[in-house]
Write an enzyme that holds these catalytic residues in place. Structure first.
Site, PDB file in Angstrom:
ATOM      1  N   GLN A   1      -4.675  -1.162   9.503  1.00  0.00           N
ATOM      2  CA  GLN A   1      -4.592  -2.494   8.896  1.00  0.00           C
ATOM      3  C   GLN A   1      -5.232  -3.540   9.809  1.00  0.00           C
ATOM      4  O   GLN A   1      -4.895  -3.649  10.982  1.00  0.00           O
ATOM      5  CB  GLN A   1      -3.108  -2.836   8.621  1.00  0.00           C
ATOM      6  CG  GLN A   1      -2.895  -4.150   7.910  1.00  0.00           C
ATOM      7  CD  GLN A   1      -3.497  -4.175   6.499  1.00  0.00           C
ATOM      8  OE1 GLN A   1      -3.407  -3.212   5.752  1.00  0.00           O
ATOM      9  NE2 GLN A   1      -4.122  -5.277   6.140  1.00  0.00           N
TER      10      GLN A   1
ATOM     11  N   ASP B   1     -11.143   3.377   4.028  1.00  0.00           N
ATOM     12  CA  ASP B   1     -11.534   1.973   3.881  1.00  0.00           C
ATOM     13  C   ASP B   1     -13.055   1.829   3.784  1.00  0.00           C
ATOM     14  O   ASP B   1     -13.556   0.780   3.399  1.00  0.00           O
ATOM     15  CB  ASP B   1     -11.031   1.164   5.094  1.00  0.00           C
ATOM     16  CG  ASP B   1      -9.785   0.353   4.753  1.00  0.00           C
ATOM     17  OD1 ASP B   1      -9.580   0.050   3.558  1.00  0.00           O
ATOM     18  OD2 ASP B   1      -9.019   0.028   5.682  1.00  0.00           O
TER      19      ASP B   1
ATOM     20  N   LYS C   1       0.837  -1.205   0.000  1.00  0.00           N
ATOM     21  CA  LYS C   1       0.000   0.000   0.000  1.00  0.00           C
ATOM     22  C   LYS C   1       0.872   1.254   0.000  1.00  0.00           C
ATOM     23  O   LYS C   1       0.599   2.208  -0.727  1.00  0.00           O
ATOM     24  CB  LYS C   1      -0.939  -0.010   1.218  1.00  0.00           C
ATOM     25  CG  LYS C   1      -2.088  -0.992   1.047  1.00  0.00           C
ATOM     26  CD  LYS C   1      -2.895  -1.189   2.318  1.00  0.00           C
ATOM     27  CE  LYS C   1      -3.915  -2.311   2.117  1.00  0.00           C
ATOM     28  NZ  LYS C   1      -4.629  -2.675   3.344  1.00  0.00           N
TER      29      LYS C   1
END
Ligand code: NAD
Length: 283
Positions: A97, A120, A53
């Protein structure tokens, strides 16, 4: 033999396009778009995802901030870092994460992210907005799947879409997005009886289970479009949830693993970060 939906190639196109948009943004507003990634613990798969990422963020010209905390970090320690990022006006997106170490309450931690920085799309408000067809950050994996289907001109209207898996990050938002595209949507899960009866009716079959080669050819209708979200490590190799070799002989379109949904997820994270920066600037 099915047409392969090449997620690697499409994600490259999206990233090249983003590169231009990011540089225009920077010129116009005289600041760099910034994505912060918070990693707690030493889960090897998470470390790889975070590295990828960060690499992709920098590739498109955005700035990445990486916050790494030990496995033993307390709620207060994690909260302090996220609160700092929340207050930092130069940060456009915050990604925590997952999975977090067991002692940390995932929902409690995610709720610390301000809605406008939730790239997200996991916060309850974004989930609600998605259900109501209002503007929202869309969870990256299902967002990527929709982009793939559209890019390959797969007809969605009125089609039977069957999703195997009901997770908050894949199955449920995937269902909302397909519903928005006028599919007739069925969500199957571990307690579904006669799974095959459902999957055999699918014009579009999405596998998000987490079990290598779970979807076999007898579960797939001739000419179905098969999207494999699964990432399963077996003896050091990566497999999807679909038995690609045999299912690809029956399907009309299929995504490979690796090189399908995975790279699209990262591309959509960057897209979400860009959109978040634009929204924040307009406010
Ligand atoms: P999860 O474990 O949260 O959910 C799995 C789902 O599968 C559950 O809803 C469960 O009910 C269902 N399931 C399990 N066994 C089943 C069975 N026998 N029959 C029917 N349904 C069954 O997983 P997740 O987070 O949704 O991820 C699913 C897979 O997708 C994993 O392999 C994960 O690594 C992968 N994944 C990939 C990406 C990507 O970018 N490609 C992103 C997220 C997740």
């Amino acid at each position: 033999m099915a047409i392969i939906i090449d997620g690697k190639n499409l994600s490259s196109l999206i990233k090249e396009n983003l590169k231009e948009k990011v540089s225009e943004f920077e010129e116009k507003y005289n600041r760099q778009i910034t994505l912060a990634v918070v990693l707690v613990g030493e889960n090897p798969a998470s470390q790889v995802y975070v590295r990828n990422k960060i690499k992709a963020t920098e590739y498109v010209g955005m700035k990445s901030l990486s916050i790494t905390l030990p496995e033993t970090a307390t709620y207060e320690e994690v909260a302090k870092e996220i609160n700092n990022l929340a207050l930092d006006n130069s940060v456009d997106g915050i990604l925590v994460q997952l999975p977090l170490p067991k002692h940390l309450d995932e929902q409690k931690i995610l709720k610390l992210i301000p809605i406008e920085k939730d790239v997200d799309g996991f916060l309850p408000e974004n989930v609600g907005n998605l259900c109501l067809n209002l503007e929202s950050s869309i969870p990256c994996t299902p967002f990527g799947v929709i982009q793939m289907l559209k890019h390959y001109n797969v007809e969605l209207k009125g089609k039977n879409a069957v999703i195997i898996g009901r997770s908050n990050i894949v199955g449920k938002p995937m269902a909302m997005l397909l519903l928005k595209e006028d599919c007739t949507v069925t969500i199957c899960h571990s307690k579904t009886t006669n799974l095959k009866e459902f999957t055999n009716k699918a014009d579009i079959l999405i596998a998000a289970i987490g079990k290598a080669k779970f979807v076999t050819e007898d579960m797939v209708k001739d000419g179905a479009v098969v999207i494999d979200v699964g990432i399963n490590r077996v003896d050091g190799k990566i497999y999807g949830d679909v038995d690609f070799e045999n299912v690809s002989k029956k399907a009309s379109y299929i995504t490979p693993v690796p090189g399908g949904v995975g790279p699209m997820t990262i591309a959509m994270l960057l897209e979400n970060t860009y959109l978040s920066a634009v929204r924040r600037n307009n406010e």
